[in-house]
Enzyme design. Structure first.
Site, PDB file in Angstrom:
ATOM      1  N   ALA A  62       3.101  -0.970  -2.017  1.00  0.00           N
ATOM      2  CA  ALA A  62       2.562  -1.634  -3.199  1.00  0.00           C
ATOM      3  C   ALA A  62       1.917  -0.583  -4.108  1.00  0.00           C
ATOM      4  O   ALA A  62       1.704   0.556  -3.709  1.00  0.00           O
ATOM      5  CB  ALA A  62       1.533  -2.681  -2.790  1.00  0.00           C
ATOM      6  N   GLY A 117       4.818  -2.743   1.208  1.00  0.00           N
ATOM      7  CA  GLY A 117       5.579  -3.735   0.446  1.00  0.00           C
ATOM      8  C   GLY A 117       7.051  -3.419   0.387  1.00  0.00           C
ATOM      9  O   GLY A 117       7.880  -4.325   0.275  1.00  0.00           O
TER      10      GLY A 117
END
Length: 257
Positions: free
Chosen positions: A65, A108
């Protein structure tokens, strides 16, 4: 610079989406996830698109992320985080999704890769959930999809230590289905997509859903769903076409009806 590079329409039924934040190793910020959601909307609405491949660069599929963006959010900001809806949109995608992974596939990025129905990795791929190193934990499916992919013990080790695993270990554990040379990863993923795109669309849709539901149903319920889907296909033109083509030793021409 566009966050996602799009192939020019589906190639033999396959649409290629390339994550494009090279300066950030394709870190998944809100803008990139929003663009990806929009690209999947377009792919889903396009009848000529039968499968989608998502990839990154040879150096990184996605390294996680966007930490700077995440650090700026407090508890209220996390509760109203628009990325939650983008992740939900990716999970709802109704067509076969293949992820082609090279290089870093962390946090992520690993969670995005696991949204793929089929995952192909280059020998240089590294899969991990390193959030624990930042005093946080996976928040887009890393504790749930990883268990289903590799089992509880390895998932627990990856999540609690933050240590990545190699492509070969990912293959052995069932996280990916194939490992190949990095320069061939996308080519192989697209080839698999083309094979799927050549099949009857309704059969692909129902077969995909049946396999997906196997994770969430007990065996008896799963077998009932499978038989129901199998029976529905008896009413389709594609089933008649497939059987006739086999009997007449010719290639079927599926219409999606």
């Amino acid at each position: 610079m566009p966050q996602i590079l799009l192939s020019h329409g589906p190639d033999q039924g396959v649409r290629l989406l390339t994550l494009n934040r090279p300066e950030a190793l394709n870190a998944l910020n809100t803008a990139l996830l929003e663009t990806l959601s929009e690209a999947l909307d377009a792919a889903e609405a396009d009848p000529d698109t039968r499968a989608v491949v998502i990839t990154g660069s040879e150096r990184a599929f996605a390294a996680g992320a966007d930490i700077n963006e995440m650090a700026a959010r407090d508890t209220v900001g996390m509760l109203t985080d628009p990325r939650v809806q983008h992740w939900a949109r990716i999970a709802r995608f109704t067509k076969p999704l293949i992820t082609a992974v090279n290089g870093f596939c962390l946090g992520g990025g690993c969670e995005l890769a696991m949204h793929g129905d089929i995952r192909i990795a280059g020998h240089n791929a590294r899969f991990g959930q390193p959030e624990i190193n930042l005093g946080i934990m996976p928040g887009a499916g890393g504790t749930q999809r990883l268990v289903r992919a590799v089992g509880q013990s390895l998932a627990m080790q990856m999540v609690l230590t933050g240590e990545p695993i190699s492509a070969q270990r990912a293959l052995e554990a069932g996280l990916v289905s194939e490992v190949c040379q990095p320069e061939l990863t996308v080519e192989r993923a697209v080839a698999i997509g083309r094979t799927i795109a050549s099949k009857g669309p309704i059969a692909v849709q129902l077969a995909r859903e049946a396999v997906q539901r196997a994770e969430d149903m007990d065996l008896a319920a799963g077998l009932r769903f499978e038989r129901h889907a199998f029976t529905i296909l008896a009413a389709t033109d594609d089933r008649r076409e497939g059987l006739e083509a086999f009997q007449n030793k010719r290639k079927p021409a599926f219409s999606g009806r």
